[in-house]
Write a protein that holds these residues in place. Structure first.
Motif, PDB file in Angstrom:
ATOM      1  N   LEU A  25      -8.465   5.628  20.317  1.00 52.82           N
ATOM      2  CA  LEU A  25      -7.287   5.127  19.606  1.00 52.82           C
ATOM      3  C   LEU A  25      -7.662   3.996  18.661  1.00 52.82           C
ATOM      4  O   LEU A  25      -7.107   3.882  17.558  1.00 52.82           O
ATOM      5  N   VAL A  26      -8.604   3.161  19.082  1.00 45.12           N
ATOM      6  CA  VAL A  26      -9.060   2.081  18.206  1.00 45.12           C
ATOM      7  C   VAL A  26      -9.716   2.655  16.955  1.00 45.12           C
ATOM      8  O   VAL A  26      -9.455   2.207  15.823  1.00 45.12           O
ATOM      9  N   ALA A  27     -10.575   3.670  17.137  1.00 45.73           N
ATOM     10  CA  ALA A  27     -11.230   4.285  15.978  1.00 45.73           C
ATOM     11  C   ALA A  27     -10.218   4.962  15.067  1.00 45.73           C
ATOM     12  O   ALA A  27     -10.337   4.910  13.833  1.00 45.73           O
ATOM     13  N   LEU A  28      -9.227   5.612  15.661  1.00 46.50           N
ATOM     14  CA  LEU A  28      -8.225   6.321  14.858  1.00 46.50           C
ATOM     15  C   LEU A  28      -7.337   5.360  14.082  1.00 46.50           C
ATOM     16  O   LEU A  28      -7.092   5.551  12.881  1.00 46.50           O
ATOM     17  N   THR A  29      -6.844   4.331  14.734  1.00 44.44           N
ATOM     18  CA  THR A  29      -5.962   3.387  14.043  1.00 44.44           C
ATOM     19  C   THR A  29      -6.706   2.500  13.074  1.00 44.44           C
ATOM     20  O   THR A  29      -6.119   1.958  12.135  1.00 44.44           O
ATOM     21  N   GLY A  30      -8.032   2.331  13.271  1.00 47.02           N
ATOM     22  CA  GLY A  30      -8.799   1.506  12.344  1.00 47.02           C
ATOM     23  C   GLY A  30      -8.828   2.068  10.941  1.00 47.02           C
ATOM     24  O   GLY A  30      -9.039   1.331   9.971  1.00 47.02           O
ATOM     25  N   ARG A  31      -8.609   3.382  10.807  1.00 49.55           N
ATOM     26  CA  ARG A  31      -8.600   3.996   9.472  1.00 49.55           C
ATOM     27  C   ARG A  31      -7.402   3.542   8.638  1.00 49.55           C
ATOM     28  O   ARG A  31      -7.410   3.670   7.410  1.00 49.55           O
ATOM     29  N   VAL A  73      -7.266   0.331   5.606  1.00 53.85           N
ATOM     30  CA  VAL A  73      -7.497   0.344   4.157  1.00 53.85           C
ATOM     31  C   VAL A  73      -6.262  -0.095   3.395  1.00 53.85           C
ATOM     32  O   VAL A  73      -6.354  -0.513   2.227  1.00 53.85           O
ATOM     33  N   ARG A  74      -5.095  -0.018   3.984  1.00 56.66           N
ATOM     34  CA  ARG A  74      -3.860  -0.404   3.310  1.00 56.66           C
ATOM     35  C   ARG A  74      -3.494  -1.862   3.538  1.00 56.66           C
ATOM     36  O   ARG A  74      -2.473  -2.322   3.044  1.00 56.66           O
ATOM     37  N   LEU A  75      -4.306  -2.581   4.281  1.00 57.12           N
ATOM     38  CA  LEU A  75      -4.003  -3.979   4.598  1.00 57.12           C
ATOM     39  C   LEU A  75      -4.633  -4.909   3.571  1.00 57.12           C
ATOM     40  O   LEU A  75      -5.585  -4.535   2.880  1.00 57.12           O
ATOM     41  N   PRO A  76      -4.142  -6.160   3.465  1.00 58.47           N
ATOM     42  CA  PRO A  76      -4.811  -7.156   2.618  1.00 58.47           C
ATOM     43  C   PRO A  76      -6.224  -7.425   3.111  1.00 58.47           C
ATOM     44  O   PRO A  76      -6.618  -7.009   4.206  1.00 58.47           O
ATOM     45  N   ALA A 101      -8.088 -10.076   4.282  1.00 58.43           N
ATOM     46  CA  ALA A 101      -8.419 -10.761   5.531  1.00 58.43           C
ATOM     47  C   ALA A 101      -8.053  -9.927   6.755  1.00 58.43           C
ATOM     48  O   ALA A 101      -8.898  -9.720   7.642  1.00 58.43           O
ATOM     49  N   PRO A 102      -6.834  -9.399   6.867  1.00 59.13           N
ATOM     50  CA  PRO A 102      -6.537  -8.548   8.026  1.00 59.13           C
ATOM     51  C   PRO A 102      -7.407  -7.291   8.064  1.00 59.13           C
ATOM     52  O   PRO A 102      -7.775  -6.826   9.156  1.00 59.13           O
ATOM     53  N   ARG A 103      -7.762  -6.754   6.870  1.00 62.35           N
ATOM     54  CA  ARG A 103      -8.602  -5.561   6.855  1.00 62.35           C
ATOM     55  C   ARG A 103      -9.978  -5.852   7.442  1.00 62.35           C
ATOM     56  O   ARG A 103     -10.527  -5.055   8.220  1.00 62.35           O
ATOM     57  N   LEU A 104     -10.538  -7.008   7.105  1.00 62.92           N
ATOM     58  CA  LEU A 104     -11.828  -7.378   7.678  1.00 62.92           C
ATOM     59  C   LEU A 104     -11.725  -7.567   9.196  1.00 62.92           C
ATOM     60  O   LEU A 104     -12.633  -7.199   9.951  1.00 62.92           O
ATOM     61  N   GLY A 105     -10.620  -8.158   9.643  1.00 68.33           N
ATOM     62  CA  GLY A 105     -10.435  -8.356  11.077  1.00 68.33           C
ATOM     63  C   GLY A 105     -10.340  -7.050  11.835  1.00 68.33           C
ATOM     64  O   GLY A 105     -10.945  -6.883  12.904  1.00 68.33           O
ATOM     65  N   VAL A 106      -9.589  -6.079  11.290  1.00 72.30           N
ATOM     66  CA  VAL A 106      -9.442  -4.791  11.963  1.00 72.30           C
ATOM     67  C   VAL A 106     -10.766  -4.031  11.948  1.00 72.30           C
ATOM     68  O   VAL A 106     -11.152  -3.412  12.954  1.00 72.30           O
ATOM     69  N   ARG A 107     -11.475  -4.067  10.816  1.00 72.93           N
ATOM     70  CA  ARG A 107     -12.759  -3.364  10.750  1.00 72.93           C
ATOM     71  C   ARG A 107     -13.765  -3.949  11.730  1.00 72.93           C
ATOM     72  O   ARG A 107     -14.561  -3.211  12.330  1.00 72.93           O
ATOM     73  N   ASP A 108     -13.752  -5.284  11.900  1.00 69.24           N
ATOM     74  CA  ASP A 108     -14.644  -5.880  12.891  1.00 69.24           C
ATOM     75  C   ASP A 108     -14.268  -5.424  14.302  1.00 69.24           C
ATOM     76  O   ASP A 108     -15.145  -5.170  15.139  1.00 69.24           O
ATOM     77  N   ALA A 109     -12.969  -5.305  14.574  1.00 65.43           N
ATOM     78  CA  ALA A 109     -12.536  -4.821  15.887  1.00 65.43           C
ATOM     79  C   ALA A 109     -12.987  -3.387  16.124  1.00 65.43           C
ATOM     80  O   ALA A 109     -13.395  -3.019  17.224  1.00 65.43           O
ATOM     81  N   VAL A 110     -12.925  -2.558  15.065  1.00 65.14           N
ATOM     82  CA  VAL A 110     -13.350  -1.166  15.209  1.00 65.14           C
ATOM     83  C   VAL A 110     -14.860  -1.079  15.409  1.00 65.14           C
ATOM     84  O   VAL A 110     -15.352  -0.234  16.161  1.00 65.14           O
ATOM     85  N   ARG A 111     -15.627  -1.958  14.730  1.00 64.61           N
ATOM     86  CA  ARG A 111     -17.073  -1.942  14.905  1.00 64.61           C
ATOM     87  C   ARG A 111     -17.481  -2.272  16.332  1.00 64.61           C
ATOM     88  O   ARG A 111     -18.456  -1.743  16.836  1.00 64.61           O
TER      89      ARG A 111
END
Length: 845
Positions: free
Chosen positions: A442-448, A451-454, A456-466
């Protein structure tokens, strides 16, 4: 092993903040559970523990049972069961000589009695516990220890407990005859500090009808045994001794299957939540000591050695947390007994359960360190020593296994016999385990969607997915907490909605009823006069009760229609009165209903008893079927002043035509006094049989329960989110240095962590809310079908079982969890995050 323990101890002392965090997470459940166990064990006074307040220094206590023979004796009072325990209509009083003949030769007896007595106050009368025994006798030593003053030495002297709030020298009036007795001492029940009791000589406080049975204390030449008790049982007496108290069958409990399952579910949920919350904290430690572990690997340490080192951290911290929390829980439980309970027995610590809970804490610590231990064995020592990021790739979980477990959990919840809440929670455990396995996917799926986020939040979510392993643990912890809160919230809210919708009462809300059933004409006349004096200007409506030709009270009942499937299964109350009572019931003047009542027709508030315009009534005298009278009368349906009223109003002429007389013993009024208890105490001066009740409607309030559920979810959600965010802050320091070097403002780091915290809490809360919905609906089914099993406190109205299941969703709770908590987590994480960037350094390649 000593080297491993020394390494873990030094690392724990080096990172004191992280160590304290892990110990709190592991130790908090241990603290609460051990405290509750110790509190309960100490506050619960068993019969054998409290035997001194029953026997004093005597060997045996003997009481009459009212039966010719006691077949079996259970509990303190020895209630007889089985064949041969019939109660005779008239039995001669048992004498002390007859009792002595059944005891060991040379036994000495003193008599006692216990019951309740009315005490006169400035406002009226109230009942308190009464004990009649000569406390000066050595046989009563320890029964009521003397606190102040002296023991009563004459029939006009008494001793009282501190809770009665009377001082030595005070004079009090007891019984309706106004016997005046003087307080000469203050005594205390050795195990109940809150009991209100008066102690005096035999025959001073209790009349023949007040006591629960004449009794004796016996001093026998040798300790009393079951043999002595059986000899007493043969003549209808019950005996209590230290031997019978220790082997009392009623004190023995059996652990049912549902209790075992409930304990297992609770233990599993506590352990799982602890592991999910503490796991990321151990991962933080792994990140901080990655270099030290890499150096051990470079010097020949195997992957197994690295895993054992990390697991030893779990053992050390889990053991320390369990030990500290266990000791604190036991001490706290003992300290809370005198504060929260009036009852306190000998200090008892359930050592085996406490040891089991502490072992659970140690096991939780080791289990929480397992995933970091696996990661420690997978890290690349060369990359770590070179300062590069760990290249070990997180796994995507086990989606197939998770999906199977989720489907199995749903199926088990649906197919579980809906008879008990514990089976619903047990079935939901499968689904939760499946969702835990699905969380990485679910983390991998929602991390996609990032791309629609600003930025700073996009970097935070991508780090969480990594770092899915770290993220999945936090999301799963949040999910489990919110799922439990939503499940319980749906069940409790549904039960409350069903109970509110099916609430039934005999009178409308706001109706005051004053009655004196069993009072004679003189008592009722005094009561009626006292009511008029206490309620001046209040319109009163009389209600009557039927009596037969001999003046005996008769019960009047309405027959409910058996074919009315949607109606309440509770027979409605029947009132006998005129137009004034009709107006009280309706709260207005209804010409149609008034005309029908004047014509001799009954007025029905609810259709469950009406068939083709006729009402079936039943009258019986003293519960005798031989004197049962059934008849039908015409009736009309009318609307009461408030919903849920199901009573029937019958005109007096209907009963008079059947040969029954009427006597007034109840009055009603549309009035709400400021203090109902005070009014009752004032009216008891006129009669001891006075009853005062104000119909307050459905009064249950579940707001406190919702606040507790929200508070629990708040602590667990924020705890899991902040641990994961702290780990992310440590991992992001090189990235923060990079974005700072290219000109990013200082607040960017806070926005990144705030976005990641909101993502973690939001995903976990959303999945948890969905996961809690299915067992919540099943729980609502179970709990709403129990609405007929209890009486609303403060009212005689019953809650009727509804045929259809009521499912009510607490949208405020769900909204606060799904939306409010993620926003709060993001704000707090952004406000308090430590985002100091490291200076850029050249890394080895």
């Amino acid at each position: 092993m000593r080297a491993l323990l020394r390494i873990s101890r030094r690392d724990a002392l080096r990172a004191k903040g992280r160590t304290a965090l892990i110990m709190v997470m592991i130790g908090l459940p241990v603290l609460v559970i051990t405290g509750v166990l110790t509190f309960w064990e100490t506050a619960d006074v068993t019969l054998s523990e409290g035997i001194v307040r029953k026997l004093g220094a005597a060997d045996l206590r003997v009481k009459t049972s009212g039966y010719a023979k006691v077949k079996a004796q259970y509990g303190d009072d020895g209630i007889p069961y089985g064949e041969g325990a019939e109660r005779p209509e008239k039995a001669a009083a048992t004498t002390a000589a007859q009792v002595a003949a059944r005891l060991q030769p040379g036994s000495r007896l003193i008599d006692f009695d216990e019951g309740s007595v009315e005490v006169r106050t400035e406002r009226g009368y109230y009942y308190i516990t009464a004990l009649e025994v000569d406390l000066r006798d050595p046989m009563t030593r320890g029964m009521r220890p003397l606190v102040e003053g002296r023991h009563p030495a004459a029939p006009d002297e008494v001793a009282v407990t501190p809770a009665m709030k009377r001082r030595i020298g005070d004079t009090i009036e007891v019984t309706r005859e106004g016997r005046r007795v003087k307080v000469v001492g203050v005594v205390q029940d050795p195990f109940d500090t809150g009991v209100v009791e008066v102690v005096g000589f035999r025959g001073v406080l209790l009349d023949e009808g007040d006591g629960r049975g004449t009794g004796w204390l016996a001093d026998t030449p040798s300790p009393a045994t079951w043999v002595d008790t059986r000899r007493l049982n043969d003549v209808g007496l019950v005996g209590l001794s230290r031997v019978t108290a220790e082997s009392d069958l009623s004190a023995e409990g059996t652990m049912s299957t549902r209790v075992v399952v409930g304990i297992a579910v609770a233990v599993f949920m506590v352990a799982m939540e602890t592991v999910l919350l503490a796991g990321p904290a151990f991962a933080i430690g792994l990140r901080r000591r990655a270099t030290a572990l890499a150096m051990i690997a470079a010097q020949g340490g195997s992957k197994a050695h690295l895993r054992v080192i990390v697991l030893t951290d779990g053992l050390v911290l889990g053991g320390a947390a369990a030990l500290v929390a266990g000791v604190a829980g036991v001490a706290g439980g003992l300290a809370l007994v005198p504060l929260l309970s009036d009852s306190m027995g000998p200090i008892e610590v359930p050592w085996w359960p406490v040891a089991g809970v502490m072992a659970l804490g140690v096991g939780s610590g080791v289990a929480a360190a397992m995933v970091p231990a696996v990661l420690a064995g997978r890290q690349d020592p060369a990359a770590v020593l070179a300062g590069r990021s760990d290249t070990a790739r997180d796994r995507a979980g086990r989606p197939l296994l998770g999906l199977v477990l989720v489907l199995a959990g749903v199926a088990a919840t649906v197919l579980t016999p809906l008879t008990d809440e514990v089976w619903i929670f047990a079935a939901s455990v499968l689904g939760l385990l499946g969702l835990v396995a699905l969380v990485p996917s679910l983390v991998a799926l929602t991390g996609r969607l990032a791309v629609r986020l600003p930025l700073a939040p996009r970097l935070g979510v991508r780090d969480a997915v990594r770092h899915r392993m770290r993220t999945a643990s936090a999301v799963a912890a949040v999910m489990a907490a919110t799922a439990g809160a939503v499940t319980a919230g749906i069940g409790i809210t549904s039960q409350d909605a069903a109970a509110r919708a099916s609430y039934n009462s005999s009178t409308p809300v706001g109706t005051l009823m004053i009655s004196a059933y069993g009072a004679d004409d003189e008592e009722w006349a005094r009561t009626r006069q006292a009511v008029q004096e206490r309620l001046p200007g209040i319109a009163l409506a009389e209600a009557f009760e039927p009596v037969d030709s001999d003046g005996r009270a008769a019960g009047l009942y309405a027959e409910r229609l058996r074919e009315c499937a949607s109606c309440t299964h509770i027979s409605p109350g029947v009132l006998v009165g005129d137009q004034r009572l009709l107006e009280v019931m309706q709260g207005r003047h209804d010409p149609t209903a008034a005309a029908a009542l004047a014509e001799g027709k009954a007025v029905v508030f609810g259709p469950s008893t009406l068939r083709d315009g006729r009402l079936s009534l039943r009258i019986d005298v003293d519960g005798s079927t031989a004197k049962l009278t059934r008849f039908e009368t015409q009736a009309v349906v009318a609307e009461a002043a408030s919903r849920g009223v199901t009573s029937v109003l019958v005109p007096p002429a209907t009963l008079k035509a059947k040969g029954f007389g009427l006597k007034e013993r109840t009055v009603f009024a549309r009035h709400q006094p400021e203090d109902v208890k005070l009014l009752r105490e004032h009216l008891t001066v006129a009669s001891s049989k006075v009853s005062v009740r104000l119909e307050g409607g459905y009064e249950r309030d579940i707001s406190i329960v919702m606040i507790v559920l929200m508070g629990g979810a708040l602590v667990l959600v924020l705890g899991g989110t902040f641990v994961a965010t702290a780990l992310a802050a440590a991992d992001l320091r090189p990235d923060l240095a990079t974005i700072a070097a290219v000109g990013a403002p200082s607040r960017t780091g806070r926005l990144i962590l705030a976005g990641q915290a909101g993502y973690l809490a939001g995903l976990g809360a959303l999945v948890g809310a969905i996961a809690g919905a299915v067992p919540g609906v099943a729980l609502a089914w179970v709990m709403t079908l129990r609405t007929a099993d209890y009486v609303v406190t403060g009212s005689q109205a019953l809650i009727a079982r509804t045929q259809a299941t009521t499912v009510a969703v607490p949208w405020e709770l769900v909204g606060a969890i799904v939306v409010g908590l993620p926003l709060l987590a993001a704000l707090v994480a952004g406000a308090f995050a430590r985002t100091r960037a490291l200076p850029l350094t050249r890394r080895l390649t």
